[in-house]
Design a protein around this motif. Structure first.
Motif, PDB file in Angstrom:
ATOM      1  N   MET B   1       0.848  -1.193   0.000  1.00 51.36           N
ATOM      2  CA  MET B   1       0.000   0.000   0.000  1.00 51.36           C
ATOM      3  C   MET B   1       0.887   1.248   0.000  1.00 51.36           C
ATOM      4  SD  MET B   1      -2.972   1.089   2.687  1.00 51.36           S
ATOM      5  CE  MET B   1      -1.864   1.098   4.082  1.00 51.36           C
ATOM      6  N   LEU B   3       1.396   4.742   1.089  1.00 57.04           N
ATOM      7  CA  LEU B   3       0.812   5.625   2.104  1.00 57.04           C
ATOM      8  C   LEU B   3       1.066   7.092   1.803  1.00 57.04           C
ATOM      9  CD1 LEU B   3       1.843   3.675   5.283  1.00 57.04           C
ATOM     10  CD2 LEU B   3      -0.422   3.793   4.243  1.00 57.04           C
ATOM     11  N   LEU B  88       0.077  18.815   9.585  1.00 56.42           N
ATOM     12  CA  LEU B  88       1.053  17.834   9.104  1.00 56.42           C
ATOM     13  C   LEU B  88       0.989  17.673   7.588  1.00 56.42           C
ATOM     14  CD1 LEU B  88       0.783  15.105  11.871  1.00 56.42           C
ATOM     15  CD2 LEU B  88       2.892  16.231  11.156  1.00 56.42           C
ATOM     16  N   LYS B 114       8.574   8.736  13.941  1.00 58.04           N
ATOM     17  CA  LYS B 114       8.099   7.576  13.171  1.00 58.04           C
ATOM     18  C   LYS B 114       6.574   7.501  13.186  1.00 58.04           C
ATOM     19  CE  LYS B 114      12.174   4.590  13.611  1.00 58.04           C
ATOM     20  NZ  LYS B 114      12.662   3.246  14.006  1.00 58.04           N
ATOM     21  N   GLY B 115       5.983   7.769  14.367  1.00 59.36           N
ATOM     22  CA  GLY B 115       4.527   7.770  14.459  1.00 59.36           C
ATOM     23  C   GLY B 115       3.922   8.847  13.569  1.00 59.36           C
ATOM     24  N   LEU B 116       4.525  10.041  13.614  1.00 58.99           N
ATOM     25  CA  LEU B 116       4.042  11.143  12.778  1.00 58.99           C
ATOM     26  C   LEU B 116       4.206  10.810  11.291  1.00 58.99           C
ATOM     27  CD1 LEU B 116       5.543  14.176  14.763  1.00 58.99           C
ATOM     28  CD2 LEU B 116       3.103  13.632  14.515  1.00 58.99           C
ATOM     29  N   LEU B 118       4.451   7.765   9.804  1.00 61.17           N
ATOM     30  CA  LEU B 118       3.526   6.719   9.359  1.00 61.17           C
ATOM     31  C   LEU B 118       2.103   7.263   9.261  1.00 61.17           C
ATOM     32  CD1 LEU B 118       2.873   3.773   8.673  1.00 61.17           C
ATOM     33  CD2 LEU B 118       2.673   3.315  11.121  1.00 61.17           C
ATOM     34  N   GLY B 119       1.720   8.053  10.267  1.00 63.05           N
ATOM     35  CA  GLY B 119       0.348   8.552  10.299  1.00 63.05           C
ATOM     36  C   GLY B 119       0.045   9.575   9.217  1.00 63.05           C
ATOM     37  N   SER B 120       1.059  10.333   8.795  1.00 59.06           N
ATOM     38  CA  SER B 120       0.828  11.393   7.819  1.00 59.06           C
ATOM     39  C   SER B 120       1.257  11.006   6.412  1.00 59.06           C
ATOM     40  CB  SER B 120       1.585  12.657   8.238  1.00 59.06           C
ATOM     41  OG  SER B 120       2.982  12.410   8.218  1.00 59.06           O
ATOM     42  N   LEU B 347      11.215   3.255   8.078  1.00 64.83           N
ATOM     43  CA  LEU B 347      10.651   3.283   9.430  1.00 64.83           C
ATOM     44  C   LEU B 347      11.428   2.416  10.419  1.00 64.83           C
ATOM     45  CD1 LEU B 347       6.822   3.257   8.632  1.00 64.83           C
ATOM     46  CD2 LEU B 347       8.161   5.141   9.589  1.00 64.83           C
ATOM     47  N   ASP B 348      12.387   1.617   9.920  1.00 66.34           N
ATOM     48  CA  ASP B 348      13.184   0.817  10.862  1.00 66.34           C
ATOM     49  C   ASP B 348      14.495   1.524  11.226  1.00 66.34           C
ATOM     50  OD1 ASP B 348      14.616   0.590   8.537  1.00 66.34           O
ATOM     51  OD2 ASP B 348      14.698  -1.609   8.525  1.00 66.34           O
TER      52      ASP B 348
END
Lengths: 216, 377
Positions: B1, B3, B88, B114-116, B118-120, B347-348
């Protein structure tokens, strides 16, 4: 509600997704260390498998411990960043509460965490429906001595300190670690106003004041 | 997917990056816009210090720092967006310090980022904290490469040549303590409180810098490395040897230590300036010597560097103090420069306690090598 739950308080790096009308997706890897590297890709892949965009998440829940201090921070910091970006609720659930949920409602119950260095963190559910005691940290020997006053004799025991407290002779639930489905259950019940995604530390930071004094 | 939605701003409008920093005892978030011509605009620049939390302990306690960072980073990111009047979706990338530093703290900004990201759906850019410092003079004024950089703080003391974005050549670094540590630890011995650097400078104002003989670190040794552990130990022995030390003794020792640190910094920087002049004979005088890091705030240090720079045909450039000490603007800047060059991270991306700056060069050009790997590398 699309609910994501994360647990990095122990050796596992775990992510779980609950969606209406679908089976829970639970993914757990026993990695020991390296949660900061694995967690975000695991969440990304879990959402991709479910065909869910991050923005479709309604709530992001994190197991707040007690557990590894650094590991717990990995999940809480990530969950809070993700929640900010997704405009989702961020909630935190204590591992002790999750294990109490796993043990069922047959109170009384003691959930005890092995805080290492000869200490345990205890929380007591005295009877059905009642608020549990506040968690408290005790030296193991003191916990063993005081168990009779802290909980009724018929109380059952859960948590990672179950072996340590075995000499007390309580019956054991066999529940010693957090279950992801139970984490999802508790996350769904959590109150975003009060159940904050902040780590539950078993003890204060290790630091001595000048002269070797303990901080107040 | 996939993103990543299409970027909201084209490069012609400028790129916008959020930077997060939590590698020591400052939690920080900043948002910068980089125009297509390279001009930098600071849209938000927030720093949340933790001095009060660490003060009773006389130094930064890593676990206290990590706990505070983990509680602060998402709120700081939101506040920076609010201050910039952006969401964002308006950003082109999310940068965070991923090392070197106190690892528990580093993780807070990196995991928030990382959270920001992935989320955005915006790219993550993992930034070397030292690269942020190396580029920090370019926050306030245009500065052409190459330039010589003395990075001198509580965590780092090194001399680098910044050759280009992503290309840094280390000429020397401390073999033991950072200069700022020597300030802080001596201040602790003298009972001057925390943070020790400013306290020691205040105390030294009334002191005689020539009273106590202190060793000259690495005297006569070639190269540009530093050493401050011996100086710190000598100061402690002098203090312990005074039977009933007076206020004047305290001020004299503070002044003597400060002067010795300033001399050591200036003499090693002098060697680095000679190296720079040899390596870049075509760069016209005055050649640029940049000093960054919290110790650059010390007036005695700055005066010694200015004098040495003047003699060697260099001019001393110091970013404003808010960008000399730890900040997120420099992290956002380094993130922007990487983003422009297509250098984003997965992201890793790991958090790294140790990450020598020339490892950045080594990745691009393995012939340069990654230099010494030591506790203060």
């Amino acid at each position: 509600m699309n609910l994501l739950a994360i647990d990095t308080t122990g050796p596992d790096c775990s992510v779980a997704l609950r969606q209406p009308g679908a089976a829970d997706r639970l993914v757990s890897e026993r990695i020991g260390r390296g949660h900061a590297e694995r967690l975000a890709p695991m969440v990304r892949d879990l959402l991709a498998e479910a065909g869910l965009a991050p923005a479709q998440l309604d709530r992001i829940a994190v197991a707040t411990g007690p557990g590894s201090f650094a590991g717990t921070r990995v999940a809480t910091a990530f969950a809070r960043g993700l929640a900010l970006a997704c405009q989702a609720e961020a909630v935190g659930v204590s591992n002790l509460v999750v294990m109490a949920h796993q043990a069922g409602t047959d109170a009384p119950l003691i959930v005890a965490h092995d805080a290492k260095r000869g200490e345990v963190v205890l929380q007591v559910w005295a009877s059905d429906g009642e608020t549990p005691s506040d968690p408290q940290r005790l030296p193991l020997d003191e916990a063993l001595t005081r168990l009779p006053e802290l909980a009724p004799a018929e109380a059952r025991l859960a948590g990672s300190a179950s072996d340590l407290l075995a000499p007390a002779g309580l019956s054991r639930t066999g529940i010693e670690s957090l279950d992801l489905s139970a984490l999802l259950d508790c996350a769904g019940l959590a109150d975003p106003q009060t159940d904050k995604p902040s780590p539950f530390y078993a003890r204060p930071p290790d630091a001595k004041l000048p002269g070797g004094l303990e901080p107040a | 997917m996939d993103l990543a939605p299409p970027s909201s701003s084209t490069q012609a409008d400028g790129l916008i990056v959020l930077g997060l920093e939590s590698s020591c005892d400052e939690s920080a978030a900043a948002i910068l816009r980089r125009q297509a011509d390279g001009r930098i605009e600071v849209l938000a620049d927030l720093v949340l210090g933790q001095t009060e939390a660490h003060a009773p302990f006389g130094g930064v306690v890593p676990e206290i720092a990590a706990r505070a960072h983990a509680e602060a980073m998402d709120g700081l990111a939101a506040a920076a967006l609010n201050e910039a009047g952006l969401s964002l979706a308006d950003l082109d990338g999310i940068a965070a310090t991923s090392g070197p530093g106190l690892i528990g703290g580093v993780m807070a900004a990196l995991m928030t980022a990382k959270g920001l990201a992935l989320g955005s759906g915006k790219p993550l850019i993992a930034v070397n904290h030292l690269e942020g410092h190396a580029l920090s003079p370019r926050l306030s004024e245009p500065l052409d490469f190459p330039y010589l950089l003395l990075l001198v703080s509580g965590g780092h003391t090194q001399l680098l040549i910044a050759e280009a974005v992503g290309r840094y050549r280390r000429l020397g670094s401390t073999l033991d303590d950072a200069a700022g540590e020597a300030f802080d630890k001596t201040a602790k011995v003298l009972g001057l409180g925390f943070p020790g650097g400013p306290a020691l400078e205040r105390c030294a104002q009334e002191g005689d810098a020539t009273r106590f003989d202190l060793p000259v670190p690495l005297k006569g040794k070639p190269g540009c490395d530093f050493s401050f552990a011996g100086l710190k130990t000598a100061a402690r022995q002098i203090w312990d040897g005074l039977e009933t030390p007076t206020e004047q003794d305290r001020a004299d020792l503070a002044a003597s230590v400060q002067a010795a640190i300033a001399r050591a910094l200036a003499s090693r920087t002098k060697r680095a300036m000679d190296r720079f002049a040899e390596d870049y004979p075509d760069i016209a005088q005055p050649r640029p010597l940049v000093v960054a890091g919290g110790v650059a705030a010390n007036r005695t240090v700055r005066a010694a560097l200015e004098e040495a720079a003047g003699h060697a045909g260099f001019s001393l450039i110091a970013p404003p103090m808010k960008w000399c000490t730890d900040n997120a603007a420099m992290i956002a800047l380094a993130g922007l420069e990487k983003l422009v060059r297509g250098q984003t991270d997965e992201l890793d991306a790991p958090a790294r306690a140790r990450w020598p700056l020339d490892a950045v060069s080594a990745k691009l050009d393995p012939a340069i090598g990654s230099g010494r790997k030591g506790p203060k590398a």
